[in-house]
Design an enzyme around this catalytic site. Structure first.
Site, PDB file in Angstrom:
ATOM      1  N   PHE A  11       0.813  -1.225   0.000  1.00 58.17           N
ATOM      2  CA  PHE A  11       0.000   0.000   0.000  1.00 58.17           C
ATOM      3  C   PHE A  11       0.852   1.282   0.000  1.00 58.17           C
ATOM      4  CE2 PHE A  11      -2.280   2.780   3.344  1.00 58.17           C
ATOM      5  CZ  PHE A  11      -2.856   3.608   2.381  1.00 58.17           C
ATOM      6  N   ILE A  12       1.588   1.523   1.061  1.00 61.09           N
ATOM      7  CA  ILE A  12       2.281   2.818   1.158  1.00 61.09           C
ATOM      8  C   ILE A  12       3.490   2.845   0.225  1.00 61.09           C
ATOM      9  CG2 ILE A  12       3.252   4.544   2.728  1.00 61.09           C
ATOM     10  CD1 ILE A  12       1.829   3.120   5.031  1.00 61.09           C
ATOM     11  N   LYS A  34       8.862  -9.155  -1.687  1.00 66.54           N
ATOM     12  CA  LYS A  34       8.705 -10.619  -1.663  1.00 66.54           C
ATOM     13  C   LYS A  34       7.397 -11.052  -2.317  1.00 66.54           C
ATOM     14  CE  LYS A  34       8.543 -14.338   1.824  1.00 66.54           C
ATOM     15  NZ  LYS A  34       8.516 -14.608   3.274  1.00 66.54           N
ATOM     16  N   THR A  36       4.293 -11.062  -0.828  1.00 72.98           N
ATOM     17  CA  THR A  36       3.487 -11.858   0.100  1.00 72.98           C
ATOM     18  C   THR A  36       2.024 -11.650  -0.302  1.00 72.98           C
ATOM     19  OG1 THR A  36       3.115 -10.036   1.628  1.00 72.98           O
ATOM     20  CG2 THR A  36       5.117 -11.340   1.972  1.00 72.98           C
ATOM     21  N   THR A 125       5.998   3.094  12.819  1.00 71.25           N
ATOM     22  CA  THR A 125       4.584   3.368  13.125  1.00 71.25           C
ATOM     23  C   THR A 125       4.423   3.977  14.519  1.00 71.25           C
ATOM     24  OG1 THR A 125       2.528   2.197  13.690  1.00 71.25           O
ATOM     25  CG2 THR A 125       4.507   0.900  13.756  1.00 71.25           C
ATOM     26  N   ASP A 126       3.339   4.725  14.693  1.00 72.84           N
ATOM     27  CA  ASP A 126       3.056   5.271  16.031  1.00 72.84           C
ATOM     28  C   ASP A 126       2.688   4.162  17.019  1.00 72.84           C
ATOM     29  OD1 ASP A 126       0.535   4.633  15.006  1.00 72.84           O
ATOM     30  OD2 ASP A 126      -0.355   6.598  15.390  1.00 72.84           O
ATOM     31  N   TYR A 153       2.773  -7.283  16.324  1.00 70.52           N
ATOM     32  CA  TYR A 153       3.148  -6.377  15.230  1.00 70.52           C
ATOM     33  C   TYR A 153       3.942  -5.184  15.775  1.00 70.52           C
ATOM     34  CZ  TYR A 153       2.619  -2.391  12.054  1.00 70.52           C
ATOM     35  OH  TYR A 153       2.870  -1.273  11.295  1.00 70.52           O
ATOM     36  N   SER A 154       3.363  -4.484  16.764  1.00 74.64           N
ATOM     37  CA  SER A 154       4.035  -3.265  17.229  1.00 74.64           C
ATOM     38  C   SER A 154       5.349  -3.607  17.931  1.00 74.64           C
ATOM     39  CB  SER A 154       3.120  -2.427  18.117  1.00 74.64           C
ATOM     40  OG  SER A 154       2.610  -3.160  19.195  1.00 74.64           O
ATOM     41  N   LYS A 157       7.905  -3.996  15.235  1.00 77.77           N
ATOM     42  CA  LYS A 157       8.299  -2.707  14.653  1.00 77.77           C
ATOM     43  C   LYS A 157       9.197  -1.931  15.624  1.00 77.77           C
ATOM     44  CE  LYS A 157       7.131  -1.087  11.219  1.00 77.77           C
ATOM     45  NZ  LYS A 157       7.730  -1.198   9.846  1.00 77.77           N
ATOM     46  N   ASN A 182      -2.088   6.081  11.371  1.00 73.10           N
ATOM     47  CA  ASN A 182      -2.804   5.247  10.386  1.00 73.10           C
ATOM     48  C   ASN A 182      -2.963   5.960   9.048  1.00 73.10           C
ATOM     49  OD1 ASN A 182      -3.597   4.083  13.051  1.00 73.10           O
ATOM     50  ND2 ASN A 182      -4.809   2.742  11.754  1.00 73.10           N
ATOM     51  N   ARG A 217      -8.153   6.444  16.140  1.00 76.55           N
ATOM     52  CA  ARG A 217      -6.947   6.417  15.321  1.00 76.55           C
ATOM     53  C   ARG A 217      -6.776   7.810  14.716  1.00 76.55           C
ATOM     54  NH1 ARG A 217      -6.592   2.607  18.002  1.00 76.55           N
ATOM     55  NH2 ARG A 217      -6.162   0.427  17.454  1.00 76.55           N
TER      56      ARG A 217
HETATM   57  P1  NAD Z   1       1.363  -3.650   3.257  1.00 78.71           P
HETATM   58  O1  NAD Z   1       1.076  -4.850   4.077  1.00 78.71           O
HETATM   59  O2  NAD Z   1       0.286  -3.079   2.381  1.00 78.71           O
HETATM   60  O3  NAD Z   1       2.623  -3.917   2.314  1.00 78.71           O
HETATM   61  C1  NAD Z   1       3.771  -4.577   2.768  1.00 78.71           C
HETATM   62  C2  NAD Z   1       4.607  -4.930   1.554  1.00 78.71           C
HETATM   63  O4  NAD Z   1       5.823  -5.553   2.023  1.00 78.71           O
HETATM   64  C3  NAD Z   1       3.954  -5.931   0.599  1.00 78.71           C
HETATM   65  O5  NAD Z   1       4.164  -5.545  -0.741  1.00 78.71           O
HETATM   66  C4  NAD Z   1       4.672  -7.248   0.904  1.00 78.71           C
HETATM   67  O6  NAD Z   1       4.731  -8.119  -0.214  1.00 78.71           O
HETATM   68  C5  NAD Z   1       6.055  -6.740   1.286  1.00 78.71           C
HETATM   69  N1  NAD Z   1       6.775  -7.690   2.145  1.00 78.71           N
HETATM   70  C6  NAD Z   1       6.310  -8.331   3.254  1.00 78.71           C
HETATM   71  N2  NAD Z   1       7.271  -9.141   3.744  1.00 78.71           N
HETATM   72  C7  NAD Z   1       8.362  -8.982   2.963  1.00 78.71           C
HETATM   73  C8  NAD Z   1       9.664  -9.531   2.978  1.00 78.71           C
HETATM   74  N3  NAD Z   1      10.028 -10.433   3.903  1.00 78.71           N
HETATM   75  N4  NAD Z   1      10.546  -9.141   2.031  1.00 78.71           N
HETATM   76  C9  NAD Z   1      10.178  -8.252   1.068  1.00 78.71           C
HETATM   77  N5  NAD Z   1       8.957  -7.716   0.995  1.00 78.71           N
HETATM   78  C10 NAD Z   1       8.053  -8.064   1.934  1.00 78.71           C
HETATM   79  O7  NAD Z   1       1.884  -2.561   4.295  1.00 78.71           O
HETATM   80  P2  NAD Z   1       1.713  -0.968   4.297  1.00 78.71           P
HETATM   81  O8  NAD Z   1       0.430  -0.622   4.971  1.00 78.71           O
HETATM   82  O9  NAD Z   1       2.018  -0.442   2.960  1.00 78.71           O
HETATM   83  O10 NAD Z   1       2.881  -0.569   5.310  1.00 78.71           O
HETATM   84  C11 NAD Z   1       4.191  -0.295   4.835  1.00 78.71           C
HETATM   85  C12 NAD Z   1       5.076   0.073   6.006  1.00 78.71           C
HETATM   86  O11 NAD Z   1       4.546   1.212   6.672  1.00 78.71           O
HETATM   87  C13 NAD Z   1       5.179  -1.033   7.054  1.00 78.71           C
HETATM   88  O12 NAD Z   1       6.494  -1.079   7.506  1.00 78.71           O
HETATM   89  C14 NAD Z   1       4.237  -0.565   8.173  1.00 78.71           C
HETATM   90  O13 NAD Z   1       4.691  -1.045   9.413  1.00 78.71           O
HETATM   91  C15 NAD Z   1       4.395   0.937   8.060  1.00 78.71           C
HETATM   92  N6  NAD Z   1       3.223   1.731   8.502  1.00 78.71           N
HETATM   93  C16 NAD Z   1       1.977   1.458   8.009  1.00 78.71           C
HETATM   94  C17 NAD Z   1       0.905   2.255   8.396  1.00 78.71           C
HETATM   95  C18 NAD Z   1      -0.480   2.009   7.849  1.00 78.71           C
HETATM   96  O14 NAD Z   1      -1.431   2.665   8.285  1.00 78.71           O
HETATM   97  N7  NAD Z   1      -0.670   1.146   6.866  1.00 78.71           N
HETATM   98  C19 NAD Z   1       1.099   3.309   9.297  1.00 78.71           C
HETATM   99  C20 NAD Z   1       2.404   3.561   9.783  1.00 78.71           C
HETATM  100  C21 NAD Z   1       3.451   2.770   9.364  1.00 78.71           C
HETATM  101  P1  TYD Z   2      -6.533  -1.445  11.244  1.00 77.32           P
HETATM  102  O1  TYD Z   2      -6.914  -0.866   9.917  1.00 77.32           O
HETATM  103  O2  TYD Z   2      -6.313  -2.916  11.340  1.00 77.32           O
HETATM  104  O3  TYD Z   2      -5.271  -0.616  11.744  1.00 77.32           O
HETATM  105  P2  TYD Z   2      -4.522  -0.630  13.208  1.00 77.32           P
HETATM  106  O4  TYD Z   2      -5.031  -1.764  13.992  1.00 77.32           O
HETATM  107  O5  TYD Z   2      -3.110  -0.812  12.806  1.00 77.32           O
HETATM  108  O6  TYD Z   2      -4.834   0.693  13.806  1.00 77.32           O
HETATM  109  O7  TYD Z   2      -7.665  -1.080  12.286  1.00 77.32           O
HETATM  110  C1  TYD Z   2      -8.008   0.261  12.574  1.00 77.32           C
HETATM  111  C2  TYD Z   2      -9.016   0.246  13.707  1.00 77.32           C
HETATM  112  O8  TYD Z   2     -10.219  -0.371  13.248  1.00 77.32           O
HETATM  113  C3  TYD Z   2      -8.565  -0.573  14.901  1.00 77.32           C
HETATM  114  O9  TYD Z   2      -8.995   0.072  16.091  1.00 77.32           O
HETATM  115  C4  TYD Z   2      -9.291  -1.895  14.745  1.00 77.32           C
HETATM  116  C5  TYD Z   2     -10.577  -1.503  14.048  1.00 77.32           C
HETATM  117  N1  TYD Z   2     -11.149  -2.515  13.136  1.00 77.32           N
HETATM  118  C6  TYD Z   2     -12.487  -2.901  13.257  1.00 77.32           C
HETATM  119  O10 TYD Z   2     -13.229  -2.400  14.128  1.00 77.32           O
HETATM  120  N2  TYD Z   2     -12.972  -3.842  12.403  1.00 77.32           N
HETATM  121  C7  TYD Z   2     -12.213  -4.428  11.444  1.00 77.32           C
HETATM  122  O11 TYD Z   2     -12.720  -5.321  10.701  1.00 77.32           O
HETATM  123  C8  TYD Z   2     -10.836  -4.004  11.310  1.00 77.32           C
HETATM  124  C9  TYD Z   2      -9.958  -4.622  10.264  1.00 77.32           C
HETATM  125  C10 TYD Z   2     -10.360  -3.044  12.177  1.00 77.32           C
END
Ligand code: NAD
Ligand code: TYD
Length: 339
Positions: A11-12, A34, A36, A125-126, A153-154, A157, A182, A217
């Site tokens: 995603f990001i 990778k 995944t 991440t926060d 997870y946290s 990280k 988020n 969030r």
């Molecule tokens: P995501 O799950 O959408 O994407 C993760 C990507 O990493 C995927 O393309 C996956 O194939 C790849 N990947 C996973 N394991 C791997 C490995 N062993 N080797 C190579 N590639 C691998 O995640 P995202 O939401 O895009 O998050 C990206 C980063 O930002 C993460 O480090 C996450 O902790 C951090 N982050 C996310 C959020 C959020 O709200 N989504 C907020 C703050 C920080």
């Molecule tokens: P999420 O998108 O999984 O992000 P994070 O847990 O990393 O903050 O979830 C955001 C918030 O939404 C979290 O408080 C959990 C809640 N949530 C639901 O209530 N229902 C759902 O099906 C999901 C995936 C999350």
């Protein structure tokens, strides 16, 4: 300048690739992923065959593969997005979170030491700060807030962040870390709150809100996160952590109601289900450092960002339907049936 973007098929990371190609068309970008369940090459279709972009399928925890890429590409900058990123999956099976998020980060840091780089940036991440109580709206996460994690997870990280800092302190590796709140926007995997609720609402399926939905969030549009990382790469101080967030705290239930209202669907679709184990109550970022030192401010207001995001999912049904029609169904069953 050559930038290695790990996790760029997620995603990001993919949004960052698109952002950097617009902002720095002269940069070469190498995406290492990778692929995944969360990685998707369809997302990168628009850039795949373009000059100045390359894709390499590899695991960041595979030392030999990573060294081979560094040897061949000699990146100047590494931005590490690659991670297992979903809290619920980490509760189900923590091991892969440690392998990728901790061991994978170590391999990347070692590669940076071995081959030399100008900057290694860790996308964190926060959630490493744990949570804040709902009855103390005066409290925010600053970069000095102690790490106090709740989920596997946290914890993974936070471990990676500590390792990054150790490599800066011990080996003087030029590391920066961003801790963002988020994100939401295009190409987010449908297991996360906002795209999951959009997909279910469109299918008139129940919207599973954990507990009462009162958890808060601090939502940031993904492009604002990408801009913050770019700024940290350009002007950030090595060895420093930057919190990224736009003072946009919202309760889950209000997000879900907003999505239903945009889509014209009834609130009767809301289904309160069993709460997540160890569920963090509130995240809230104090972004004073990145604002004061680097001048970063978010540009997208939530009202606009959520409209754009819902619009994007409506226009890109094929992208997410491909995902939810595959292995994702087993995940959904496991996670939600009878909950
Ligand atoms: P995501 O799950 O959408 O994407 C993760 C990507 O990493 C995927 O393309 C996956 O194939 C790849 N990947 C996973 N394991 C791997 C490995 N062993 N080797 C190579 N590639 C691998 O995640 P995202 O939401 O895009 O998050 C990206 C980063 O930002 C993460 O480090 C996450 O902790 C951090 N982050 C996310 C959020 C959020 O709200 N989504 C907020 C703050 C920080
Ligand atoms: P999420 O998108 O999984 O992000 P994070 O847990 O990393 O903050 O979830 C955001 C918030 O939404 C979290 O408080 C959990 C809640 N949530 C639901 O209530 N229902 C759902 O099906 C999901 C995936 C999350």
């Amino acid at each position: 300048m050559k930038v290695l973007v790990t996790g760029g098929a997620g995603f990001i990371g993919s949004n960052f690739i698109f952002y950097m190609r617009e902002k720095h068309p002269d940069y070469e970008l190498v995406c290492l992923d990778k692929l995944t369940y969360a990685g998707n090459l369809e997302t990168l279709e628009a850039v795949m065959d373009e000059p100045g972009f390359q894709f390499v399928r590899a695991d960041i925890a595979d030392r030999e593969a990573v060294y081979t890429v560094f040897e061949a590409e000699k990146p100047d900058i590494v931005v590490n997005f690659a991670a297992e990123s979903h809290v619920d999956r980490s509760i189900e099976n923590p091991s892969v979170f440690l392998e990728t998020n901790v061991m994978g980060t170590q391999v990347l840091l070692d590669a940076c030491r071995k081959y030399g780089i100008q900057r290694y940036h860790q996308v964190s991440t926060d959630e490493v700060y744990g949570d804040l109580p709902l009855d103390r709206p005066d409290l925010f996460f600053t970069e000095e807030t102690p790490l106090h994690t709740s989920s596997p997870y946290s914890a993974s990280k936070a471990s990676a962040d500590l390792l990054c800092h150790a490599y800066y302190r011990t080996y003087e590796l030029p590391v920066t870390i961003s801790r963002c709140s988020n994100n939401y926007g295009p190409y987010q995997f449908p297991e996360k709150l906002i795209p999951l609720m959009i997909a279910n609402a469109l299918a008139d399926k129940p919207l599973p809100v954990y507990g009462e939905g009162l958890n808060v969030r601090d939502w940031l549009y993904v492009e604002d996160h990408c801009a913050a990382i770019d700024l940290i790469l350009e002007k950030g101080q090595v060895g420093r952590v930057y919190n990224v967030g736009g003072h946009n705290e919202m309760r889950n239930i209000d997000i879900v109601r907003r999505i239903l209202s945009i889509l014209g669907k009834p609130e009767s679709l809301i289904d309160h289900v069993t709460d997540r184990k160890g569920h963090d109550m509130r995240y809230a970022i104090d972004p004073s450092r990145i604002h004061g030192e680097l001048g970063w401010l978010p540009e997208t207001r939530f009202d606009d960002g959520i409209q754009k995001t819902v619009g994007w999912y409506l226009e890109h049904c094929a992208w997410w339907k491909n995902i939810i029609n595959g292995d994702y169904q087993d995940y959904y069953e496991r996670m939600y049936s009878g909950r």
